[in-house]
Design a protein around this motif. Structure first.
Motif, PDB file in Angstrom:
ATOM      1  N   ASP A  34       0.847  -1.190   0.000  1.00 19.42           N
ATOM      2  CA  ASP A  34       0.000   0.000   0.000  1.00 19.42           C
ATOM      3  C   ASP A  34       0.888   1.248   0.000  1.00 19.42           C
ATOM      4  OD1 ASP A  34      -2.392   1.596   0.376  1.00 19.42           O
ATOM      5  OD2 ASP A  34      -1.661   1.893   2.426  1.00 19.42           O
ATOM      6  N   LYS A  35       0.631   2.188  -0.924  1.00 19.57           N
ATOM      7  CA  LYS A  35       1.495   3.347  -1.081  1.00 19.57           C
ATOM      8  C   LYS A  35       1.477   4.252   0.148  1.00 19.57           C
ATOM      9  CE  LYS A  35       1.217   3.550  -6.120  1.00 19.57           C
ATOM     10  NZ  LYS A  35       0.800   4.353  -7.293  1.00 19.57           N
ATOM     11  N   LEU A  36       0.333   4.396   0.809  1.00 17.13           N
ATOM     12  CA  LEU A  36       0.228   5.322   1.935  1.00 17.13           C
ATOM     13  C   LEU A  36       0.880   4.767   3.193  1.00 17.13           C
ATOM     14  CD1 LEU A  36      -0.900   7.910   3.226  1.00 17.13           C
ATOM     15  CD2 LEU A  36      -3.019   6.635   3.711  1.00 17.13           C
ATOM     16  N   THR A  37       0.518   3.530   3.583  1.00 18.45           N
ATOM     17  CA  THR A  37       0.908   3.003   4.895  1.00 18.45           C
ATOM     18  C   THR A  37       2.112   2.073   4.849  1.00 18.45           C
ATOM     19  OG1 THR A  37      -0.550   1.086   4.711  1.00 18.45           O
ATOM     20  CG2 THR A  37      -1.503   3.121   5.606  1.00 18.45           C
ATOM     21  N   GLY A  38       2.410   1.519   3.685  1.00 20.98           N
ATOM     22  CA  GLY A  38       3.491   0.543   3.592  1.00 20.98           C
ATOM     23  C   GLY A  38       3.057  -0.868   3.929  1.00 20.98           C
ATOM     24  N   ALA A  39       1.809  -1.061   4.405  1.00 25.80           N
ATOM     25  CA  ALA A  39       1.304  -2.415   4.648  1.00 25.80           C
ATOM     26  C   ALA A  39       1.082  -3.117   3.306  1.00 25.80           C
ATOM     27  CB  ALA A  39      -0.007  -2.349   5.427  1.00 25.80           C
ATOM     28  N   GLY A  98      -9.510  16.842   9.215  1.00 24.86           N
ATOM     29  CA  GLY A  98      -9.091  16.868   7.816  1.00 24.86           C
ATOM     30  C   GLY A  98      -8.435  15.556   7.389  1.00 24.86           C
ATOM     31  N   HIS A  99      -8.369  15.378   6.072  1.00 26.84           N
ATOM     32  CA  HIS A  99      -7.850  14.106   5.531  1.00 26.84           C
ATOM     33  C   HIS A  99      -6.353  13.943   5.749  1.00 26.84           C
ATOM     34  CE1 HIS A  99     -11.480  12.550   3.611  1.00 26.84           C
ATOM     35  NE2 HIS A  99     -11.800  13.823   3.324  1.00 26.84           N
ATOM     36  N   ASP A 100      -5.600  15.044   5.866  1.00 35.36           N
ATOM     37  CA  ASP A 100      -4.162  14.915   6.134  1.00 35.36           C
ATOM     38  C   ASP A 100      -3.920  14.241   7.475  1.00 35.36           C
ATOM     39  OD1 ASP A 100      -3.604  16.098   3.764  1.00 35.36           O
ATOM     40  OD2 ASP A 100      -3.151  18.081   4.589  1.00 35.36           O
ATOM     41  N   ILE A 101      -4.690  14.656   8.506  1.00 34.23           N
ATOM     42  CA  ILE A 101      -4.560  14.018   9.823  1.00 34.23           C
ATOM     43  C   ILE A 101      -5.066  12.577   9.751  1.00 34.23           C
ATOM     44  CG2 ILE A 101      -5.315  14.084  12.235  1.00 34.23           C
ATOM     45  CD1 ILE A 101      -3.255  16.194  11.471  1.00 34.23           C
ATOM     46  N   GLY A 102      -6.132  12.363   8.942  1.00 32.51           N
ATOM     47  CA  GLY A 102      -6.633  10.999   8.764  1.00 32.51           C
ATOM     48  C   GLY A 102      -5.572  10.081   8.184  1.00 32.51           C
ATOM     49  N   ASP A 103      -4.859  10.606   7.174  1.00 34.15           N
ATOM     50  CA  ASP A 103      -3.773   9.805   6.588  1.00 34.15           C
ATOM     51  C   ASP A 103      -2.672   9.554   7.605  1.00 34.15           C
ATOM     52  OD1 ASP A 103      -5.122   9.751   4.223  1.00 34.15           O
ATOM     53  OD2 ASP A 103      -3.886  11.259   3.207  1.00 34.15           O
ATOM     54  N   TYR A 104      -2.361  10.582   8.403  1.00 38.21           N
ATOM     55  CA  TYR A 104      -1.351  10.407   9.455  1.00 38.21           C
ATOM     56  C   TYR A 104      -1.756   9.307  10.428  1.00 38.21           C
ATOM     57  CZ  TYR A 104       0.315  11.102  14.224  1.00 38.21           C
ATOM     58  OH  TYR A 104       0.769  10.871  15.493  1.00 38.21           O
ATOM     59  N   VAL A 105      -3.035   9.279  10.851  1.00 44.54           N
ATOM     60  CA  VAL A 105      -3.515   8.267  11.803  1.00 44.54           C
ATOM     61  C   VAL A 105      -3.352   6.867  11.211  1.00 44.54           C
ATOM     62  CG1 VAL A 105      -5.575   7.359  12.962  1.00 44.54           C
ATOM     63  CG2 VAL A 105      -5.083   9.812  13.007  1.00 44.54           C
ATOM     64  N   LEU A 106      -3.688   6.723   9.916  1.00 44.92           N
ATOM     65  CA  LEU A 106      -3.543   5.405   9.273  1.00 44.92           C
ATOM     66  C   LEU A 106      -2.089   4.945   9.288  1.00 44.92           C
ATOM     67  CD1 LEU A 106      -5.918   5.885   6.209  1.00 44.92           C
ATOM     68  CD2 LEU A 106      -6.301   4.356   8.153  1.00 44.92           C
ATOM     69  N   LYS A 107      -1.159   5.843   8.895  1.00 49.96           N
ATOM     70  CA  LYS A 107       0.259   5.470   8.862  1.00 49.96           C
ATOM     71  C   LYS A 107       0.782   5.184  10.273  1.00 49.96           C
ATOM     72  CE  LYS A 107       1.485   9.104   6.387  1.00 49.96           C
ATOM     73  NZ  LYS A 107       2.329  10.073   5.623  1.00 49.96           N
ATOM     74  N   GLU A 108       0.378   6.003  11.257  1.00 48.72           N
ATOM     75  CA  GLU A 108       0.843   5.807  12.640  1.00 48.72           C
ATOM     76  C   GLU A 108       0.309   4.501  13.216  1.00 48.72           C
ATOM     77  OE1 GLU A 108       3.026   7.088  16.063  1.00 48.72           O
ATOM     78  OE2 GLU A 108       3.041   7.617  13.940  1.00 48.72           O
ATOM     79  N   LEU A 109      -0.949   4.157  12.863  1.00 51.32           N
ATOM     80  CA  LEU A 109      -1.547   2.905  13.339  1.00 51.32           C
ATOM     81  C   LEU A 109      -0.753   1.705  12.809  1.00 51.32           C
ATOM     82  CD1 LEU A 109      -3.889   1.360  14.731  1.00 51.32           C
ATOM     83  CD2 LEU A 109      -5.085   1.441  12.523  1.00 51.32           C
ATOM     84  N   VAL A 110      -0.432   1.718  11.510  1.00 52.25           N
ATOM     85  CA  VAL A 110       0.351   0.621  10.915  1.00 52.25           C
ATOM     86  C   VAL A 110       1.708   0.518  11.586  1.00 52.25           C
ATOM     87  CG1 VAL A 110       1.519  -0.145   8.803  1.00 52.25           C
ATOM     88  CG2 VAL A 110      -0.846   0.654   8.711  1.00 52.25           C
ATOM     89  N   SER A 111       2.330   1.679  11.875  1.00 54.97           N
ATOM     90  CA  SER A 111       3.641   1.677  12.532  1.00 54.97           C
ATOM     91  C   SER A 111       3.552   1.068  13.922  1.00 54.97           C
ATOM     92  CB  SER A 111       4.184   3.103  12.602  1.00 54.97           C
ATOM     93  OG  SER A 111       5.393   3.150  13.321  1.00 54.97           O
TER      94      SER A 111
END
Length: 751
Positions: A597-602, A644-657
């Motif tokens: 996945d391009k956003l999260t790396g999963a 906002g969606h930028d924070i939403g994207d951050y939450v997704l990436k941080e969750l995967v990490s």
């Protein structure tokens, strides 16, 4: 009078035998040279074709067999004519730059075919398409039938050449095939570049007349030496007067057409204008039936043979005069002495001609006798050289000393015959190659009473093989001669790769190159062999794309090789290893990009769909259970709406990490879509599964996210049941997730 007639007859007989023996040696020498030229031609052709095949693979794997190209062609077989024209134009624009640059690799064609064998796009003749190739192109027919790559020589509608044809499919849907090729003009030019020989090429008329478009037949002209073949104008630009003259000379006593009809590799000596020439006809076979459809003709001067021949004739004259003297001498002495001397002289001469000496060891009298030829072989006088085994060992090359000594003494101790080859250094510092054979005579009690042996100077034969080996040494790929158990020859590239000066140094540490194959699922290695299976046999059974191994250099760098095998003789194979590391690395990088996945790396859905079957099978073999957990972020829409969606994207990436930190090494995290994820786990029991997921749920709950601070997740988890569709397993996990939401969220529900 009777005695005179007897000795005259004897003289004539010995002269005839000597003459026949010398002529036989001359013919043997010719046959050795002819065989060397045959072997050299075969090795050179295989090396040239392999180099072009590697170039073709690079283009196919990196530019053609891509998702973009295959998506463009995905529905071409069902498309209307107008739609096919649109696809054809778009495909042409997409690849025309690559096609124009293919000539740098000396690859001449790029040709796409539909799965029904119709020509779809010829980059070399874009206006010609729609004709069905099934009757003229066996490679295309084979690839579209079996969906496997193929390569070989074929005459096409426009050009002939070595074709490299590959299948095209996407998501298990077969599209058709694509080919590149190298022309016989480029192949013959490679021969000229390597050997500076007179080269020509001829092809059967029947093949050209059957396959070629009528508009393209101007590319050929009548063969000047055979009515059965054509010349290709691009290769035979003018007349090759030398080859024509040689074949004309050959036809005085033979018929070249008779040899050409046999379809086999052949060559011959011709003496013309005081020069010797070897002309070799190297057959070119078609792909499917392996029938000979043409020949590469190679002519080379061998004027060194003139000197060799003169020496033999001078020796023949000497032998005749010497025989005359011996017969006259025998006539003058006692019949008994005469017969004895006659036999001894003949034996000596035979030994000299054949370079074979003999020895006899009488164990009862403890007496060792050598023939004169042994002294000649070692370049010593009788008075300077005591007839003993120790005397021989003084001249044995230090590399072979222990082996030769052990062979003799073990033979005496075990009462067994032996044959051994070794090197000696003569008194004049000349290195010779020796073949020694020993046979024992046993008494009734089983003890040895006599040993007979021969010592044969095989230096000439060894030098002939060394010429072939020197040619192989010039290759920039690793080349070995092996039966799969022991290496008989290895080129310099092999020694440089492993860091050895000599092959014997390598053999002291290892027997087989296969011991260095890295255990990696991407490559072939010894772990994939069946019981007692020879790795050569295993490689032969694989298709060419799977003949890939990885090995470490002397500097511990991983290099990936493509293996090519050619049968040599006596269960020996010429095995070449071509470095394809760059191609493989690019392929691995491309694969990694397509499954993450391009956003999260999963991992993404494509990875799951490609690999879940293998994962289930692996867990089952290791007695583990396959657990699937479907989870998502509670109230994630509020996060996007509020922050906002930028924070939403951050939450997704941080969750995967965070999950990656606290999940186990074997767990596999997949982004299923949006804020929804799948976690695949290797589990022994339900109790273990609950502990793992509860620990993960708490870690997420306690983690502090920027701005949002707290985030929780709901989990639905289930075990895969043997034999069910994976969609059923996912639906069951989804029901667990739904129940977790209904019960207040931030929970783990097992179904």
């Amino acid at each position: 009078m009777k005695n005179k007639l007897f000795y005259i007859s004897l003289f004539l007989l010995l002269s005839t035998i000597g003459s026949l023996s010398l002529f036989s040696l001359i013919n043997d020498r010719k046959e050795e040279l002819l065989q060397i030229e045959k072997d050299s031609a075969k090795v050179q052709l295989n090396t040239i074709i392999e180099a072009f095949r590697v170039h073709s693979n690079i283009l196919y794997f990196n530019r053609i067999d891509t998702k973009k190209i295959k998506e463009l062609l995905l529905n071409v077989n069902e498309a209307s004519s107008s739609k096919q024209n649109e696809i054809r134009k778009e495909l042409y624009l997409e690849l025309i730059d690559m096609y124009n640059n293919m000539h740098d690799f000396k690859l001449n064609q790029l040709h796409f075919h539909l799965k029904n064998n119709d020509s779809f796009l010829r980059f070399h003749r874009p206006e010609k398409f729609g004709d069905n190739l099934a009757d003229v192109r066996e490679t295309v027919k084979y690839v579209n039938k079996y969906q496997k790559p193929a390569h070989g020589f074929e005459e096409g509608r426009i050009y002939n050449g070595y074709r490299f044809v590959y299948p095209l499919k996407l998501n298990d849907k077969y599209i058709g095939s694509v080919e590149t090729s190298v022309s016989m003009e480029d192949i013959t030019n490679e021969f000229r570049k390597e050997f500076s020989k007179d080269i020509d090429f001829i092809i059967k008329k029947s093949v050209v007349d059957k396959n070629l478009f009528n508009s393209e037949k101007d590319n050929y002209k009548e063969c000047t030496t055979s009515t059965l073949f054509y010349h290709e104008k691009s290769i035979s630009k003018g007349r090759n007067s030398l080859i024509e003259s040689i074949i004309s000379e050959y036809n005085k006593n033979h018929n070249i057409d008779d040899k050409l009809k046999e379809g086999e590799l052949f060559n011959f000596f011709i003496k013309m204008n005081e020069n010797y020439y070897v002309t070799t006809f190297l057959p070119i076979h078609n792909f499917f039936k392996n029938e000979t459809v043409g020949y590469i003709i190679i002519t080379k001067e061998h004027n060194s043979f003139i000197t060799y021949e003169k020496q033999y004739y001078l020796f023949l004259i000497f032998l005749i005069f010497f025989t005359m003297f011996i017969v006259y001498f025998m006539y003058k002495i006692d019949d008994d002495k005469h017969e004895l001397m006659h036999n001894n002289k003949i034996l000596d001469e035979v030994q000299k001609i054949s370079h074979i000496g003999y020895w006899e060891f009488d164990l009862i009298k403890n007496r060792l006798i050598w023939s004169d030829e042994i002294y000649n072989i070692f370049d010593v006088e009788k008075v300077q050289f005591e007839a003993s085994h120790k005397s021989i060992l003084k001249y044995v090359h230090h590399d072979d000393l222990e082996r030769v000594s052990n062979a003799f003494y073990n033979s005496i101790e075990n009462k067994t015959d032996y044959r051994i080859e070794y090197k000696i250094i003569t008194k004049n510092n000349e290195v010779k190659h020796i073949s020694e054979l020993c046979k024992h005579t046993l008494a009734d009690d089983g003890n040895i009473i006599q040993s007979l042996g021969t010592i044969h100077d095989i230096t000439v034969q060894k030098e002939a093989y060394n010429k072939l080996y020197k040619f192989i040494d010039t290759q920039n790929t690793i080349v070995i001669l092996t039966n799969g158990e022991e290496i008989n020859f290895a080129n310099k590239e092999f020694l440089n790769f492993f860091g050895f000066k000599e092959l014997e140094d390598f053999k002291k540490e290892s027997k087989c190159i296969c011991e260095f194959f890295l255990e990696n699922d991407r490559f072939f290695h010894l772990g994939k062999l069946k019981n007692n299976e020879n790795w050569i046999d295993a490689i032969i059974s694989l298709s060419q794309p799977k003949r890939i191994v990885g090995m470490l250099t002397k500097d511990s760098i991983i290099v990936v090789f493509s293996i090519t095998l050619n049968y040599f003789e006596d269960d020996l194979y010429i095995v070449s290893f071509s470095d394809i590391s760059q191609t493989i690395n690019e392929q691995i990088i491309l694969e990694e990009k397509t499954v993450h996945d391009k956003l999260t790396g999963a991992y993404n859905r494509e990875y799951f769909e490609k690999n879940y079957r293998n994962i289930i099978k692996e867990y089952h073999l290791k007695s583990y259970r396959f657990a699937l957990c479907l989870f998502d972020i509670d109230d994630f829409k509020k996060v996007n709406d509020t922050y906002g969606h930028d924070i939403g994207d951050y939450v997704l990436k941080e969750l995967v990490s965070e999950i990656s930190k606290f999940s186990r090494d074997d767990d596999i995290l997949i982004r299923w879509g949006g804020e929804e994820f799948i976690l695949i786990m290797k589990i022994k029991s339900e109790n273990d599964l609950s502990k793992v997921l509860e620990h993960l749920r708490i870690r997420i709950e306690k983690h502090i996210f920027k701005k949002v601070e707290k985030v929780t997740c709901s989990f639905g988890v289930t075990f895969y049941k043997e034999g069910e569709d994976i969609e059923t397993t996912i639906k069951r996990a989804d029901l667990g997730l739904y129940e977790a939401k209904a019960k207040g969220k931030n929970q783990v529900i097992m179904i």
